[in-house]
Design an enzyme around this catalytic site. Structure first.
Site, PDB file in Angstrom:
ATOM      1  N   GLU A  57      30.000  41.825  31.045  1.00 17.10           N
ATOM      2  CA  GLU A  57      31.271  42.704  30.660  1.00 17.10           C
ATOM      3  C   GLU A  57      30.803  43.493  29.345  1.00 17.10           C
ATOM      4  O   GLU A  57      31.194  44.650  29.449  1.00 17.10           O
ATOM      5  CB  GLU A  57      32.419  42.022  30.617  1.00 17.10           C
ATOM      6  CG  GLU A  57      33.102  41.360  31.828  1.00 17.10           C
ATOM      7  CD  GLU A  57      32.315  40.138  32.568  1.00 17.10           C
ATOM      8  OE1 GLU A  57      31.604  39.546  31.753  1.00 17.10           O
ATOM      9  OE2 GLU A  57      32.447  39.995  33.633  1.00 17.10           O
ATOM     10  N   HIS A 127      42.716  34.892  36.996  1.00 19.20           N
ATOM     11  CA  HIS A 127      42.786  36.075  37.946  1.00 19.20           C
ATOM     12  C   HIS A 127      44.234  36.626  37.778  1.00 19.20           C
ATOM     13  O   HIS A 127      44.619  37.055  38.668  1.00 19.20           O
ATOM     14  CB  HIS A 127      42.302  35.562  39.328  1.00 19.20           C
ATOM     15  CG  HIS A 127      40.883  35.140  39.411  1.00 19.20           C
ATOM     16  ND1 HIS A 127      40.658  33.797  39.267  1.00 19.20           N
ATOM     17  CD2 HIS A 127      39.842  35.731  39.693  1.00 19.20           C
ATOM     18  CE1 HIS A 127      39.173  33.379  39.489  1.00 19.20           C
ATOM     19  NE2 HIS A 127      38.844  34.667  39.732  1.00 19.20           N
TER      20      HIS A 127
END
Lengths: 323, 391
Positions: A57, A127
């Site tokens: 990321e 999540h």
């Protein structure tokens, strides 16, 4: 059209408008992303413009910063907002400060970071997070969160063309369930401007993203069962946020409830409450109240209990009215 | 033969044989002897007199500027400074091996590259004194230079963040079919950051024409290389990421120049990144905020600093008859005078106006920012003498 299709359509229109525009992220290529938002875009625009990245990321955002510095519009997808944190340094120290620290010599205004956020999909701790408040503490970023497909398309197209870097958080719970009429053609909706989605006289409720339908449901209950008239505001932009619309409303209704999915402590609701008490102190009939997540990591089996749902909001409406 | 699923070479053995860390033997390219002549088997890169002298004058200028500005910091006239000393050959030689339109992402100690591109004494001074002529509008500490005109990305203090950005920038150059590439400087300490690994891998996978230029100068502030990594320098990392790599004597301008030209050609023709590791010794302190006496010996400094890149190259130029030492001594005196004069000019120029505080956060200041500025100005009016440099 559902939100997935609306976002895909927005990206398609933007890609056809800008000859070099790129989309990068994990699995966004042939597969079209884990939520399929970039579906078929690689086939249409080629592997040089829509491509998978290694699983890094900080690399994605670092690379996207550099690419955006050339002036080429860039969409960087972070697969889940929970996974943005390795890129925190690139976002906070680089993206946000690019124009300022260079004295305007360079900027990364061509960058838009897209990421699904929020709960409601049985995603557990990693999540489900709503990280908007971390980034709202960073001057130089814009933060946008849409509530439905129509808003998602118009706001995403604005985010892409805005000359500042934008974090675009998508309520993943609504990807398939939320549907609205969406024009096929290009249109945009303003950034930094809240949307009054229902006018009312007794109390103002502010929310954004997936929580907007929650406050709509609570408002309907309060109207039907208690005849309470509620003004509902979708903030849409977290940074910069539309102080005027919110304070005008609270001056009229005298009451404010803020609803967000993130934990209550230091959530963006704190900022709204602090500003509203300063601007609307003499208009307030009750303390500003918040309906938010608990101060715990997002739980898996107690997701329903954790979420600031319509029932908790309805109870808070009555508490505010009784005050 | 490649195993396509795992993207690895596929050579089966039936004997347990680990690959030992000494399997890779990395050589260091050196062309110029310390006496200024070429090694017998060395091939001198093609270089004309004008370029060769420009490199020399850049090194000469930066050494004088660094020396003077270090002193200015000690006098309290500027808050901070970082010298290029010991690395001026590596930085200038690499800048000279590029095209002027190639992009440079630097770390912070590479002012020689910026000067090579045309950043003037006045521009350096305006930044160092954060006056209103500073391109960065006085917002950053001294030595955080940058210039869009000179294709030199403004310095950012966080280490290694420039590395994946350089990869992305170079990718954009390739996508637009620009005939230019990007060079990214960083130190061996910065190569421990995650951004280094992310940036190299991204560039290799996405075939970005970027030259990663590591200045392995022996120290990250006080931390020596043996506490930074165990493998064979930074060059070995390049190989691991599938990036062609060259290690070069960073005190040898000609070797660095040749290496960079080679790397540039590689990046442009093969659309691939390249890694150069320049071996140097940071002769000065990390910055004006530390004193090397606390972490290394004078003997060590003497031993490594005597291998002086500047005089090695100067001797080469004298042997070529490309410079006249008498003229250069006069030139040196003139530069010293110019620096002193310009310090006085730059420190007299006012700070940027306070309204610029809220500019460039966004393309246009938000309503909130205008309100905050108004509040600040009203506050300052109550205590004008206590905020005296505001205008």
């Amino acid at each position: 059209m559902n939100m997935l299709n609306a976002l895909n359509n927005a990206l398609d229109l933007a890609m056809s408008k800008h000859p070099h525009m790129c989309i990068l992220g994990e699995d966004v290529g042939f597969f079209g992303g884990v939520f399929r938002i970039t579906k078929d875009l690689q086939k249409k625009y080629g592997e040089d413009r829509v491509f998978n990245t290694p699983l890094t990321e900080q690399g994605i955002i670092g690379f996207a910063n550099g690419l955006a510095a050339t002036g080429i519009p860039v969409i960087a997808e972070i697969q889940f907002a929970d996974y943005m944190f390795p890129a925190f340094d690139q976002l906070v120290n680089e993206t946000a400060k690019y124009r300022y620290r260079t004295g305007g010599e360079f900027n990364v205004g061509a960058l838009t970071v897209r990421s699904p956020y929020g709960g409601g999909i049985a995603g557990g701790l990693y999540h489900s997070q709503s990280p908007e408040a971390y980034y709202a503490h960073t001057p130089g970023l814009k933060i946008v969160i849409p509530r439905d497909p129509y808003q998602a398309k118009g706001l995403l197209l604005s985010a892409i063309s805005d000359p500042n870097p934008v974090l675009f958080f998508e309520p993943k719970k609504l990807y398939r369930t939320s549907k609205s009429d969406v024009l096929d053609t290009y249109y945009s909706l303003p950034l930094g401007v809240a949307d009054i989605i229902q006018t009312g006289t007794d109390i103002t409720i502010v929310a954004w993203g997936a929580q907007v339908e929650v406050i709509q449901k609570a408002a309907k209950m309060a109207l039907e069962q208690d005849n309470i008239s509620i003004e509902l505001i979708d903030l849409r932009s977290i940074l910069p946020w539309d102080i005027q619309t919110v304070t005008d409303s609270v001056k009229k209704t005298g009451r404010l409830i803020i609803n967000h999915e993130a934990p209550i402590t230091n959530g963006f609701g704190s900022e709204i409450a602090a500003t509203v008490q300063l601007e609307c102190f003499l208009s307030l009939e009750a303390p500003i109240m918040r309906v938010c997540g608990l101060d715990i990591p997002f739980p898996f089996c107690h997701e329903k209990e954790y979420l600031p749902d319509h029932l908790k909001t309805y109870e808070m409406i009555k508490r505010s009215m009784r005050y | 033969m490649k195993n396509t699923i795992n993207h690895t070479t596929h050579i089966i053995t039936h004997t347990l044989k680990p690959i030992t860390t000494d399997a890779l033997s990395i050589e260091t390219l050196s062309l110029l002897k310390t006496n200024g002549s070429l090694y017998p088997e060395a091939v001198c890169p093609t270089i004309d007199q004008k370029t060769a002298v420009k490199i020399y004058h850049t090194m000469q200028f930066i050494r004088l500027l660094d020396d003077r500005m270090q002193a200015c910091q000690r006098q309290g006239r500027i808050s901070f400074y970082m010298q290029c000393l010991g690395e001026e050959a590596a930085v200038t030689g690499s800048a000279a091996g590029l095209h002027q339109q190639d992009m440079i992402f630097a770390q912070y100690r590479e002012q020689a590259a910026l000067h090579y591109r045309g950043f003037t004494l006045q521009q350096f001074m305006n930044q160092l004194f954060s006056n209103q002529l500073d391109l960065g509008k006085g917002r950053q500490m001294p030595v955080h230079y940058g210039s869009a005109d000179l294709n030199y990305m403004t310095i950012s203090s966080p280490l290694a963040t420039q590395i994946p950005q350089a990869s992305g920038y170079a990718y954009g150059q390739r996508l637009r079919k620009d005939p230019y590439c990007t060079l990214c400087y960083f130190g061996e300490g910065a190569a421990s950051e995650g951004d280094f690994h992310a940036g190299l891998n991204m560039a290799a996978v996405h075939q970005a024409p970027v030259i990663f230029f590591c200045r392995n100068n022996g120290y990250a502030i006080s931390t020596p290389t043996y506490e930074q990594f165990i493998g064979d320098g930074i060059a070995s990392r390049g190989i691991g990421y599938g990036i062609d790599t060259l290690r070069v004597d960073g005190n040898d301008v000609l070797a660095v120049y040749a290496a960079t030209q080679y790397a540039r050609n590689h990046a442009m023709t093969q659309h691939k990144p390249f890694l150069i590791e320049a071996i140097n010794y940071r002769s000065a302190a990390h910055s004006t905020s530390d004193d090397p006496i606390g972490y290394r010996t004078k003997e060590e400094e003497k031993k490594f600093s005597t291998n002086n890149a500047f005089y090695r190259y100067e001797t080469f130029l004298i042997q070529k008859n490309w410079i006249d030492l008498k003229e250069e001594i006069e030139r040196t005196e003139q530069i010293k005078q110019d620096i002193l004069t310009d310090v006085k000019r730059a420190e007299k120029i006012e700070k940027p106006i306070i309204d610029q505080m809220i500019e460039d956060v966004y393309d246009k200041p938000t309503t909130q920012l205008f309100n905050q500025l108004d509040d600040l100005k009203k506050h300052i009016q109550h205590y004008p003498e206590l905020y005296s440099h505001v205008h």
